[in-house]
Design a protein around this motif. Structure first.
Motif, mmCIF file in Angstrom:
data_model
loop_
_atom_site.group_PDB
_atom_site.id
_atom_site.type_symbol
_atom_site.label_atom_id
_atom_site.label_comp_id
_atom_site.label_asym_id
_atom_site.label_seq_id
_atom_site.Cartn_x
_atom_site.Cartn_y
_atom_site.Cartn_z
ATOM 1 N N ASP A 103 23.521 -16.207 162.180
ATOM 2 C CA ASP A 103 22.858 -15.018 161.649
ATOM 3 C C ASP A 103 23.671 -13.742 161.855
ATOM 4 N N LEU A 104 24.822 -13.859 162.532
ATOM 5 C CA LEU A 104 25.662 -12.695 162.786
ATOM 6 C C LEU A 104 26.765 -12.627 161.731
ATOM 7 N N PRO A 105 26.752 -11.628 160.878
ATOM 8 C CA PRO A 105 27.782 -11.527 159.841
ATOM 9 C C PRO A 105 29.188 -11.402 160.432
ATOM 10 N N PHE A 106 30.156 -11.984 159.749
ATOM 11 C CA PHE A 106 31.546 -11.728 160.109
ATOM 12 C C PHE A 106 31.856 -10.273 159.786
ATOM 13 N N GLU A 107 32.340 -9.551 160.780
ATOM 14 C CA GLU A 107 32.682 -8.152 160.557
ATOM 15 C C GLU A 107 33.972 -8.068 159.750
ATOM 16 N N GLN A 108 33.964 -7.258 158.706
ATOM 17 C CA GLN A 108 35.148 -7.070 157.878
ATOM 18 C C GLN A 108 35.848 -5.776 158.260
ATOM 19 N N PRO A 109 37.170 -5.785 158.295
ATOM 20 C CA PRO A 109 37.895 -4.592 158.736
ATOM 21 C C PRO A 109 37.839 -3.466 157.712
ATOM 22 N N THR A 110 37.762 -2.255 158.205
ATOM 23 C CA THR A 110 37.847 -1.085 157.346
ATOM 24 C C THR A 110 38.998 -0.180 157.782
ATOM 25 N N ARG A 111 39.654 -0.550 158.846
ATOM 26 C CA ARG A 111 40.765 0.240 159.359
ATOM 27 C C ARG A 111 42.005 -0.640 159.444
ATOM 28 N N PHE A 112 43.086 -0.181 158.819
ATOM 29 C CA PHE A 112 44.340 -0.923 158.832
ATOM 30 C C PHE A 112 45.445 -0.020 159.358
ATOM 31 N N GLU A 113 46.406 -0.598 160.039
ATOM 32 C CA GLU A 113 47.469 0.176 160.669
ATOM 33 C C GLU A 113 48.824 -0.178 160.060
ATOM 34 N N LEU A 114 49.561 0.846 159.692
ATOM 35 C CA LEU A 114 50.946 0.687 159.265
ATOM 36 C C LEU A 114 51.828 1.115 160.428
ATOM 37 N N ILE A 115 52.577 0.168 160.965
ATOM 38 C CA ILE A 115 53.480 0.424 162.085
ATOM 39 C C ILE A 115 54.907 0.215 161.581
ATOM 40 N N ILE A 116 55.771 1.213 161.770
ATOM 41 C CA ILE A 116 57.151 1.155 161.288
ATOM 42 C C ILE A 116 58.107 1.267 162.469
ATOM 43 N N ASN A 117 59.109 0.390 162.495
ATOM 44 C CA ASN A 117 60.100 0.400 163.564
ATOM 45 C C ASN A 117 61.390 1.042 163.027
ATOM 46 N N LEU A 118 61.575 2.333 163.310
ATOM 47 C CA LEU A 118 62.760 3.040 162.820
ATOM 48 C C LEU A 118 64.032 2.575 163.517
ATOM 49 N N LYS A 119 63.889 2.106 164.737
ATOM 50 C CA LYS A 119 65.067 1.571 165.443
ATOM 51 C C LYS A 119 65.616 0.366 164.685
ATOM 52 N N THR A 120 64.704 -0.528 164.265
ATOM 53 C CA THR A 120 65.126 -1.684 163.482
ATOM 54 C C THR A 120 65.701 -1.247 162.144
ATOM 55 N N ALA A 121 65.065 -0.259 161.514
ATOM 56 C CA ALA A 121 65.553 0.239 160.218
ATOM 57 C C ALA A 121 66.984 0.735 160.333
ATOM 58 N N ARG A 122 67.291 1.480 161.391
ATOM 59 C CA ARG A 122 68.653 1.981 161.581
ATOM 60 C C ARG A 122 69.627 0.832 161.785
ATOM 61 N N GLN A 123 69.214 -0.168 162.555
ATOM 62 C CA GLN A 123 70.095 -1.323 162.788
ATOM 63 C C GLN A 123 70.407 -2.055 161.483
ATOM 64 N N LEU A 124 69.427 -2.091 160.585
ATOM 65 C CA LEU A 124 69.591 -2.795 159.314
ATOM 66 C C LEU A 124 70.244 -1.920 158.248
#
Length: 326
Positions: A288-309
């Motif tokens: 009887d307990l609904p599955f909670e659906q997400p309403t908040r999403f996170e964008l995480i960016i790794n600039l250290k990796t970006a520079r290496q690439l």
């Protein structure tokens, strides 16, 4: 999307007459079975769950305790661990993924199973619907296939000239075919030639990335899997060795070296999971307990990796990022 608060979808069910205060007075101690891939009762996730329980007035050691078992990433060990938890008379079994919940369900009987990171529970047969799961499994859905398509779009923004896209997945996981169903059309519509690469063990990461490089892949999207999440640093090392930009599904993996991730916050899932435990212990049935659906999403960016690439992240994405790792 930007930061938004989770909307509590935990409605319904008939609450038993005994309240938490009454349970405290009677001295009853709730036993919560924690079934993890490794023995990590003091992990970040467990600590977030503890915080959620404290917010609801529960005191560990006074009116609830953990009963922990580890299956060591061997799904074949899950039924045996579940049997041990049932013999320990746990009131609820808490797991991380639907794959583990489905393996535990035949042994758990009527004991409720709470899933912290539930992907798409309806499509894998764990629930009749999100609003009315039925059965013994409930929890917090991540809807990962839909999120995965957004990762394809973000990758196209970062690498506008890319043509070959590798998808790395763990075969046999319930979510992999669902994610492929979502990603493949999205990737092809954006002009990518796509190839799927399978890996079953962390020992295969190095070979998989070397094969991607031989195929001349421009980037890889890692499909959601507990194996990848648990082995983020090892996965990132394999990608770095061949200079491969990698999009992932969890912030922990981006901190380990992925170029970026777009997903819900798993730690927040465990904190929110405490509200489910509270309701279940008060008598609400898991079906009887609904599955909670997400309403908040996170964008995480790794600039250290970006520079290496040698990759430039567009300002449009940097502006939207919830966290930028320097």
């Amino acid at each position: 999307m930007r930061r938004r608060d989770f909307i509590a979808a935990c409605i319904g069910g008939v609450v038993a007459a005994s309240s938490l205060a009454r349970a405290q007075k009677s001295g009853k101690v709730a036993r919560l079975g924690l079934l993890l891939p490794f023995p990590a009762v003091n992990s970040d996730f467990a600590q977030y769950f503890r915080g959620g329980m404290r917010e609801l007035g529960w005191e560990e050691g006074k009116n609830w305790v953990f009963e922990t078992r580890a299956y060591w990433r061997d799904l074949g060990a899950v039924p045996g661990c579940t049997e041990e938890l049932i013999r320990a008379k746990v009131d609820i079994i808490i797991v991380v993924t639907l794959q583990v919940a489905l393996a535990a369900r035949p042994v758990a009987g009527d004991t409720p199973i709470l899933v912290a990171v539930a992907g798409d529970p309806v499509r894998v047969g764990a629930a009749e619907s999100l609003a009315h799961p039925g059965g013994t499994i409930t929890g917090l859905a991540t809807m990962s296939p839909e999120l995965a398509t957004r990762r394809v779009q973000q990758l196209r923004e970062i690498l506008p000239g890319a043509t070959r896209l590798a998808l790395l997945g763990e075969p046999g996981t319930p979510l992999m075919p669902l994610m492929l169903d979502a990603i493949l059309p999205a990737a092809r519509s954006l002009g990518f030639v796509v190839r799927v690469f399978d890996v079953r063990e962390p020992e295969g990461f190095k070979t998989s990335f070397e094969t991607m490089r031989q195929w001349s892949a421009d980037a890889v999207i890692v499909l959601d899997s507990e194996m990848f999440w648990r082995n983020g640093p090892r996965l990132a090392a394999a990608a770095t060795a061949v200079n491969m930009p990698m999009a992932c599904g969890f912030r922990e993996m981006t901190r380990a070296g992925c170029l970026f991730s777009y997903a819900t916050n798993i730690r927040e899932h465990f904190r929110r999971g405490a509200t489910y435990v509270d309701k279940l212990l008060k008598g609400v049935k898991p079906g009887d307990l609904p599955f909670e659906q997400p309403t908040r999403f996170e964008l995480i960016i790794n600039l250290k990796t970006a520079r290496q690439l040698g990759v430039t992240i567009p300002d449009t994405l940097l502006t939207l990022a919830d966290e930028v790792i320097e």
